[in-house]
Design a protein around this motif. Structure first.
Motif, PDB file in Angstrom:
ATOM      1  N   LYS A  50     -14.706  25.376 -19.782  1.00 53.48           N
ATOM      2  CA  LYS A  50     -14.971  23.563 -20.884  1.00 53.48           C
ATOM      3  C   LYS A  50     -16.998  23.072 -20.371  1.00 53.48           C
ATOM      4  O   LYS A  50     -17.238  23.594 -19.083  1.00 53.48           O
ATOM      5  CB  LYS A  50     -14.549  22.888 -19.661  1.00 53.48           C
ATOM      6  CG  LYS A  50     -14.047  21.460 -20.132  1.00 53.48           C
ATOM      7  CD  LYS A  50     -12.976  20.412 -20.401  1.00 53.48           C
ATOM      8  CE  LYS A  50     -13.378  18.511 -20.988  1.00 53.48           C
ATOM      9  NZ  LYS A  50     -12.455  17.701 -19.878  1.00 53.48           N
ATOM     10  N   ASN A  51     -16.983  22.894 -21.296  1.00 55.00           N
ATOM     11  CA  ASN A  51     -18.473  21.828 -21.039  1.00 55.00           C
ATOM     12  C   ASN A  51     -18.625  20.622 -20.222  1.00 55.00           C
ATOM     13  O   ASN A  51     -18.079  19.888 -21.161  1.00 55.00           O
ATOM     14  CB  ASN A  51     -18.828  22.069 -22.722  1.00 55.00           C
ATOM     15  CG  ASN A  51     -20.215  21.958 -22.954  1.00 55.00           C
ATOM     16  OD1 ASN A  51     -21.523  21.054 -22.356  1.00 55.00           O
ATOM     17  ND2 ASN A  51     -20.987  22.700 -23.105  1.00 55.00           N
ATOM     18  N   VAL A  52     -19.289  21.429 -19.502  1.00 59.55           N
ATOM     19  CA  VAL A  52     -19.816  20.223 -18.322  1.00 59.55           C
ATOM     20  C   VAL A  52     -20.947  19.562 -18.175  1.00 59.55           C
ATOM     21  O   VAL A  52     -21.394  20.914 -17.617  1.00 59.55           O
ATOM     22  CB  VAL A  52     -19.064  20.279 -17.408  1.00 59.55           C
ATOM     23  CG1 VAL A  52     -19.199  18.087 -16.161  1.00 59.55           C
ATOM     24  CG2 VAL A  52     -17.849  20.303 -17.011  1.00 59.55           C
ATOM     25  N   ASN A  53     -21.656  18.362 -19.399  1.00 57.32           N
ATOM     26  CA  ASN A  53     -22.489  18.135 -19.185  1.00 57.32           C
ATOM     27  C   ASN A  53     -23.640  18.942 -19.194  1.00 57.32           C
ATOM     28  O   ASN A  53     -24.782  18.983 -18.513  1.00 57.32           O
ATOM     29  CB  ASN A  53     -23.694  17.708 -17.904  1.00 57.32           C
ATOM     30  CG  ASN A  53     -22.594  16.296 -16.967  1.00 57.32           C
ATOM     31  OD1 ASN A  53     -22.031  15.802 -18.451  1.00 57.32           O
ATOM     32  ND2 ASN A  53     -21.878  15.880 -16.107  1.00 57.32           N
ATOM     33  N   PHE A  92     -13.155  25.843 -14.923  1.00 60.31           N
ATOM     34  CA  PHE A  92     -12.822  24.638 -14.520  1.00 60.31           C
ATOM     35  C   PHE A  92     -10.986  25.321 -14.180  1.00 60.31           C
ATOM     36  O   PHE A  92     -10.131  25.739 -14.452  1.00 60.31           O
ATOM     37  CB  PHE A  92     -11.515  24.125 -16.290  1.00 60.31           C
ATOM     38  CG  PHE A  92     -10.942  23.409 -16.118  1.00 60.31           C
ATOM     39  CD1 PHE A  92     -10.990  21.737 -15.051  1.00 60.31           C
ATOM     40  CD2 PHE A  92      -9.996  23.203 -17.428  1.00 60.31           C
ATOM     41  CE1 PHE A  92      -9.714  21.182 -15.923  1.00 60.31           C
ATOM     42  CE2 PHE A  92      -9.258  22.163 -17.232  1.00 60.31           C
ATOM     43  CZ  PHE A  92      -9.148  20.836 -16.501  1.00 60.31           C
ATOM     44  N   PHE A 111     -14.814  21.594 -12.126  1.00 56.74           N
ATOM     45  CA  PHE A 111     -15.356  22.298 -12.569  1.00 56.74           C
ATOM     46  C   PHE A 111     -16.885  23.150 -12.091  1.00 56.74           C
ATOM     47  O   PHE A 111     -17.836  22.622 -11.018  1.00 56.74           O
ATOM     48  CB  PHE A 111     -16.103  21.035 -13.582  1.00 56.74           C
ATOM     49  CG  PHE A 111     -14.998  20.691 -14.005  1.00 56.74           C
ATOM     50  CD1 PHE A 111     -14.389  21.631 -15.776  1.00 56.74           C
ATOM     51  CD2 PHE A 111     -13.871  19.890 -13.446  1.00 56.74           C
ATOM     52  CE1 PHE A 111     -13.298  21.123 -16.021  1.00 56.74           C
ATOM     53  CE2 PHE A 111     -13.253  18.783 -14.730  1.00 56.74           C
ATOM     54  CZ  PHE A 111     -12.691  18.832 -15.942  1.00 56.74           C
ATOM     55  N   LYS A 129     -18.402  19.296 -11.321  1.00 57.76           N
ATOM     56  CA  LYS A 129     -17.853  17.692 -11.289  1.00 57.76           C
ATOM     57  C   LYS A 129     -16.440  18.149 -10.788  1.00 57.76           C
ATOM     58  O   LYS A 129     -15.870  19.489 -10.387  1.00 57.76           O
ATOM     59  CB  LYS A 129     -17.694  17.667 -13.031  1.00 57.76           C
ATOM     60  CG  LYS A 129     -17.414  15.985 -13.059  1.00 57.76           C
ATOM     61  CD  LYS A 129     -16.677  16.159 -14.514  1.00 57.76           C
ATOM     62  CE  LYS A 129     -15.758  14.836 -15.177  1.00 57.76           C
ATOM     63  NZ  LYS A 129     -16.374  14.669 -16.866  1.00 57.76           N
ATOM     64  N   GLU A 181     -12.789  16.047 -10.448  1.00 52.72           N
ATOM     65  CA  GLU A 181     -11.871  14.519 -10.881  1.00 52.72           C
ATOM     66  C   GLU A 181     -10.725  14.476  -9.968  1.00 52.72           C
ATOM     67  O   GLU A 181      -9.759  15.674  -9.965  1.00 52.72           O
ATOM     68  CB  GLU A 181     -11.070  14.596 -12.187  1.00 52.72           C
ATOM     69  CG  GLU A 181     -12.727  15.008 -12.687  1.00 52.72           C
ATOM     70  CD  GLU A 181     -12.292  15.079 -14.669  1.00 52.72           C
ATOM     71  OE1 GLU A 181     -10.733  15.039 -14.487  1.00 52.72           O
ATOM     72  OE2 GLU A 181     -13.159  15.244 -15.615  1.00 52.72           O
ATOM     73  N   ALA A 204     -20.022  13.427 -10.123  1.00 58.15           N
ATOM     74  CA  ALA A 204     -20.129  14.401 -11.366  1.00 58.15           C
ATOM     75  C   ALA A 204     -21.759  14.234 -10.386  1.00 58.15           C
ATOM     76  O   ALA A 204     -22.618  13.853 -10.007  1.00 58.15           O
ATOM     77  CB  ALA A 204     -20.694  13.225 -12.405  1.00 58.15           C
TER      78      ALA A 204
END
Length: 215
Positions: free
Chosen positions: A135-138, A144, A161, A171, A173, A185
């Motif tokens: 997953k694209n995170v920032n 993931f 992440f 990241k 959550e 984050a």
């Protein structure tokens, strides 16, 4: 806002780490990723994280504040707004500048204290772990990983992440059964810095006007 952050720091992120008899399922790929970044962090003399800390409900973050976190071995210092938490290896000091109050406590045996990387150790006993792809995170093409409690502990699931190339967390959550969400984050990471020798020491003399309570 300050009081709610204080409660989150000392409350919802303190998760009991009790060994359960339930059959635990840990995906091999996810385990390797988590173990690799754990080994990377543990190999450093110390680590520093600058992060944004977001809270909200129904999976939506509505409030975000900056935070910093230093760690060396099992000691750490965490600060979000006017709330600071220090673990000196023996006791936990929760310092609330807004209320001018300090609470002091010993960690429960087997408890996991809040940190940007606390789930890297607690997953081994407390969670089923699955690999959920990329997953694209920032801007990072992150791996993931989903953690689901083996036994009810107030948490519905945790998403981690990871930048596997750098072996660093991007990241985190945490989603509660009550629909609350808390997100860390990572904005900046440094390692092996020259730290103040008293970085993880609580100096009572600096808080003479504070109410100090030993729990």
């Amino acid at each position: 806002m300050k009081n709610s952050i204080s409660k989150i720091i000392v409350g919802s992120f303190v998760v009991g780490a009790v060994g359960f008899a339930n059959a635990q399922k840990i995906d091999a790929k996810a385990k390797k990723i988590l173990d690799d970044i754990t080994a990377n962090y543990n190999s450093k003399k110390n680590s520093y994280f600058k992060f944004s800390f977001g809270t909200g409900v129904n999976g939506q973050v509505t409030k975000t504040e900056p935070g910093i976190y230093y760690a060396a071995g099992d000691k750490y210092k965490l600060k979000i707004m006017d709330t600071e938490q220090i673990f000196d290896g023996s006791k936990i000091y929760n310092i609330n500048a807004d209320d001018m109050e300090v609470t002091v406590a010993k960690p429960n045996a087997g408890s996991s204290m809040f940190s940007p990387i606390n789930y890297l150790t607690t997953y081994r006993n407390d969670y089923n772990v699955t690999y959920n792809g990329k997953k694209n995170v920032n801007g990072v093409n992150a791996d993931f990983i989903k953690l689901t409690p083996v036994k009810s502990n107030g948490i519905q699931y945790v998403y981690i992440f990871v930048d596997s190339a750098k072996k660093q967390m991007v990241k985190l959550e945490q989603h509660g059964n009550n629909k609350d969400v808390a997100v860390i984050a990572i904005k900046e990471y440094k390692e092996n810095q020259t730290l103040d020798p008293n970085m993880f020491v609580f100096d009572k003399n600096k808080f003479k006007n504070y109410i100090i309570t030993e729990l």
